[in-house]
Enzyme design. Structure first.
Site, PDB file in Angstrom:
ATOM      1  N   ASP A 177       0.845  -1.192   0.000  1.00 49.92           N
ATOM      2  CA  ASP A 177       0.000   0.000   0.000  1.00 49.92           C
ATOM      3  C   ASP A 177       0.879   1.241   0.000  1.00 49.92           C
ATOM      4  O   ASP A 177       1.784   1.359   0.822  1.00 49.92           O
ATOM      5  CB  ASP A 177      -0.881  -0.003   1.257  1.00 49.92           C
ATOM      6  N   HIS A 222      -4.158  -1.177  -0.031  1.00 54.57           N
ATOM      7  CA  HIS A 222      -4.775  -0.353   1.010  1.00 54.57           C
ATOM      8  C   HIS A 222      -5.975  -1.034   1.664  1.00 54.57           C
ATOM      9  O   HIS A 222      -6.221  -0.840   2.848  1.00 54.57           O
ATOM     10  CB  HIS A 222      -5.189   0.985   0.408  1.00 54.57           C
TER      11      HIS A 222
END
Length: 363
Positions: free
Chosen positions: A285, A337
């Site tokens: 992420d 994410h």
């Protein structure tokens, strides 16, 4: 037990997104929306296989949540969100009293790195004055916004180490970050966010459903939740809000009035109270990267109980973990994410271990 799932961040790096759109519909909920938004299919790695899930749309204006005063949408922030969330939770417990004495856990990702510990603190203060305390046992956050200065420092470091920015840009950003007061820095230059792409055609299928990460899931949700028949089935939008349902509210995002520069002081309070605290990071992420989280957690200066080691899912390395006094940190290998979207099996293993308070699998 009851798990309260709190909303995440906007793609523009601020609050205002729906836990129904993301948490429920593309991560940990019992159903996923199909690619034509014509129906649902089962999520075999849903977290409701091990806990009751409650997805909270907060603050007012997120998803189908609303206020009778439209001015409220222009006057909100961290403080109000925490207090409103507590008020909702108390009301919900009164409405469904069979859950009043169940163990309660809070989870969230991204900007919910603020929401979750802030609500935990509100619950703890409420419990001190209430005859009917909420049985809060712990919280877990993923790729969580934690501390402005150290999040910025870790994010710039991640971008540079992954060849996302030039040496020149890296030096400029580092100089800006380190020469500013530690709790006043906000990054203004950023590469494209990892995991935020235009919709693509992904040919690989299994039983009619796409494999792996599908960047169009938000689009499916926006089509699905704007269908009148779906709204009727959900008993949603009964007030006929004068705007389309969206996964994220730009109005709230633009009008956020207060934000904690750091939630590390709340972590210290919660650690002293004995709450179970787990923090995890998808390791690919670039929105709130693993380096940002590690820099932030290092400021707590916690003693190590179990040194850095790999943990496993289906005989494969699921990530790495280190256990500190009062806090467990874990990475999820290959996750972006939204960890449960990228690595659903590993995310469920992580969640089960968190609930049971057991170490992540060693083999």
């Amino acid at each position: 037990m009851v798990l309260i799932s709190l909303p995440s961040t906007c793609k523009q790096a601020g609050p205002g997104c729906s836990s129904v759109a993301y948490g429920a519909s593309e991560e940990i909920g019992p159903f996923r929306i199909n690619k034509t938004a014509s129906g649902l299919y089962l999520n075999k790695f849903s977290w409701n296989s091990v806990a009751n899930l409650l997805f909270l749309e907060t603050p007012a204006g997120v998803g189908f949540s609303y206020s009778n005063r439209s001015s409220d949408l222009l006057d909100t922030g961290d403080i109000r969100t925490a207090k409103d969330s507590l008020e909702f939770l108390v009301g919900w417990m009164n409405r469904f009293p069979r859950y009043k004495h169940r163990e309660v856990y809070l989870t969230g990702e991204s900007y919910a790195g603020h929401y979750v510990p802030q609500l935990a603190r509100e619950i703890m203060m409420y419990n001190k004055r209430s005859k009917h305390p909420i049985n809060l046992k712990g919280f877990m956050v993923g790729n969580a916004v934690t501390d402005n200065y150290y999040d910025n420092l870790g994010t710039v470091t991640y971008w540079w180490s992954h060849a996302m920015i030039s040496d020149k840009t890296y030096r400029q950003l580092i100089n800006t970050t380190t020469s500013t007061h530690p709790h006043a820095t906000i990054l203004t230059e950023a590469p494209p966010l990892a995991g935020v792409f235009g919709c693509l055609t992904i040919p690989a299928r299994l039983s009619g459903h796409y494999l792996g990460y599908d960047p169009c899931t938000e689009k499916y949700a926006e089509i699905y939740y704007n269908r009148p028949d779906v709204q009727r089935a959900f008993h949603a939008n009964v007030t006929r809000i004068p705007y389309k349902w969206t996964a994220c509210s730009e109005v709230l995002n633009r009008n956020w009035n207060d934000t904690d520069v750091s939630v590390l002081p709340i972590y210290r309070e919660m650690l002293a109270s004995g709450l179970r605290i787990w923090v995890f990071s998808g390791d690919v992420d670039s929105v709130v990267p693993v380096t940002a989280t590690r820099y932030s957690l290092a400021q707590l200066k916690l003693a190590t109980k179990t040194p850095w080691r790999p943990w496993y899912v289906k005989n494969q390395v699921g990530g790495w973990t280190e256990v500190y006094e009062g806090l467990t940190f874990a990475t999820v290998r290959g996750a972006g994410h939204e960890v449960p979207l990228f690595k659903p099996r590993a995310a469920l293993e992580l969640f089960e271990s968190f609930l049971k308070g057991r170490p992540l699998p060693k083999s």
